[in-house]
Write an enzyme that holds these catalytic residues in place. Structure first.
Site, PDB file in Angstrom:
ATOM      1  N   ARG A 230      -4.657 -35.986  11.627  1.00 50.93           N
ATOM      2  CA  ARG A 230      -3.327 -36.547  11.850  1.00 50.93           C
ATOM      3  C   ARG A 230      -3.479 -37.946  12.431  1.00 50.93           C
ATOM      4  NH1 ARG A 230      -1.877 -33.206   8.876  1.00 50.93           N
ATOM      5  NH2 ARG A 230      -0.277 -31.580   9.142  1.00 50.93           N
ATOM      6  N   ASP A 254      -7.968 -41.509   6.648  1.00 55.21           N
ATOM      7  CA  ASP A 254      -7.144 -41.007   5.542  1.00 55.21           C
ATOM      8  C   ASP A 254      -5.714 -40.778   6.003  1.00 55.21           C
ATOM      9  OD1 ASP A 254      -7.030 -40.047   2.752  1.00 55.21           O
ATOM     10  OD2 ASP A 254      -6.525 -38.119   3.685  1.00 55.21           O
ATOM     11  N   GLU A 259       3.475 -42.890   7.995  1.00 57.86           N
ATOM     12  CA  GLU A 259       3.120 -42.815   6.582  1.00 57.86           C
ATOM     13  C   GLU A 259       4.379 -42.725   5.718  1.00 57.86           C
ATOM     14  OE1 GLU A 259      -1.100 -40.416   7.318  1.00 57.86           O
ATOM     15  OE2 GLU A 259       0.654 -39.326   6.616  1.00 57.86           O
ATOM     16  N   HIS A 280      -3.865 -40.807   2.519  1.00 64.47           N
ATOM     17  CA  HIS A 280      -3.667 -39.380   2.800  1.00 64.47           C
ATOM     18  C   HIS A 280      -3.955 -38.514   1.566  1.00 64.47           C
ATOM     19  CE1 HIS A 280      -1.471 -36.652   5.872  1.00 64.47           C
ATOM     20  NE2 HIS A 280      -2.270 -35.920   5.108  1.00 64.47           N
TER      21      HIS A 280
END
Length: 313
Positions: A230, A254, A259, A280
């Protein structure tokens, strides 16, 4: 029976409407202010990251089941659902192989400075006096120390792969806790000892910004960080500063705090040769996607069959 899928666009393939579903509202994305109208009279909702909080849930009297298209369930108010008797299922373990392999790929990319050498091959190699072009040092993976924060399925899978590569693996204990669990190393000692730190813990009030200016300063100079868990586990400003100063030798992220990220996100715009940012997608190998779709269908079939599967309550 009405099923609403709130953010199907997060999946690279389409879900198939089950035979037992009377009404299927299939939405690629849904904003928070649309939730009440979209979920009116819905009994089942499928969400990946669209948050379902008390203020919304208490206005949805027909809602009986939430199917989370992910393993993590911090997007749903679990306490309120427990009070109301709303069942919740997630899809555990679907991305274990995909994410763990992604971590190892990032580990090699960081240690071998792939970003810098790929760029140099295109921009500098033609002008080299020799057949080879040396830039930043290439660090070995074998015999390096990997610190892992989080010992769930993914953390465990990363450890097995890393040990197969000849790495020394340390599982970090929770910050501020004495080491009482077998196979764990004190958090601060893990920071000081690791060449690469990879995060696999859930996002909780205790783990939010677990990586910050203070913890970064405790790490070995030139150590590297991987985060596929996260975004808010890391204070992004502090990490950017550590990369700029050279305190941290590289990072593979990632996930980010917001986001999709803002265009002026400091990390996105940071011209660091050993900073890798992916959108992600560590979970999204073919196997990961197939496992997720199967898991969603399994959970829906369980609910309609009268027995909730993979309950998180």
């Amino acid at each position: 029976m009405k099923i609403v899928t709130l953010d199907a666009g997060t999946l690279p393939v389409e879900l198939i409407k089950p035979d037992y579903c009377e009404s299927w509202v299939y939405r690629a994305s849904t904003t928070e202010h649309e939730l009440l109208s979209v979920l009116d009279n819905a009994e089942v909702v499928i969400t990946n990251k669209v948050p379902l909080r008390r203020a919304v849930l208490e206005k949805l009297p027909s809602l009986r089941f939430i199917c989370i298209a992910a393993t993590g369930y911090d997007c749903v108010d679990i306490d309120y659902c427990r009070e109301r008797g709303i069942a919740i299922s997630n899809v555990p373990g679907y991305s274990t192989r995909s994410v763990s392999e992604g971590v190892i790929a990032s580990l090699f990319a960081l240690r071998r400075n792939f970003n810098e050498y790929v760029r140099a091959a295109r921009t500098e190699w033609s002008d080299s006096d020799h057949f080879c072009l040396h830039k930043s040092p290439l660090k070995d993976v074998q015999d390096a120390t990997l610190g892992i924060i989080g010992r769930g399925e993914i953390g465990g899978a990363v450890a097995r792969l890393a040990k197969g590569l000849g790495m020394r693996v340390l599982f970090g204990e929770r910050p501020g806790q004495s080491v009482t669990r077998e196979g764990y190393t004190a958090f601060n000692e893990t920071l000081r000892s690791c060449d690469v730190l990879t995060l696999h813990c859930p996002l909780t009030p205790e783990t939010r910004e677990i990586i910050n200016r203070r913890t970064l300063s405790q790490m070995k100079p030139g150590a590297m960080i991987i985060n596929t868990a996260r975004g808010p586990l890391i204070n992004e400003e502090d990490l950017a500063d550590a990369l700029i100063s050279g305190r941290i030798g590289g990072a593979a992220l990632d996930v980010l705090c917001k986001e999709p990220p803002a265009k002026n996100n400091k990390l996105i715009s940071l011209p660091h040769s050993n900073l890798i940012i992916t959108p992600h997608i560590a979970w999204a190998s073919e196997t990961g996607v197939n496992n997720l779709i199967k898991g969603i269908n399994y959970n829906l079939a369980g609910y309609f069959g009268g027995k909730v599967k993979n309950s998180v309550i």
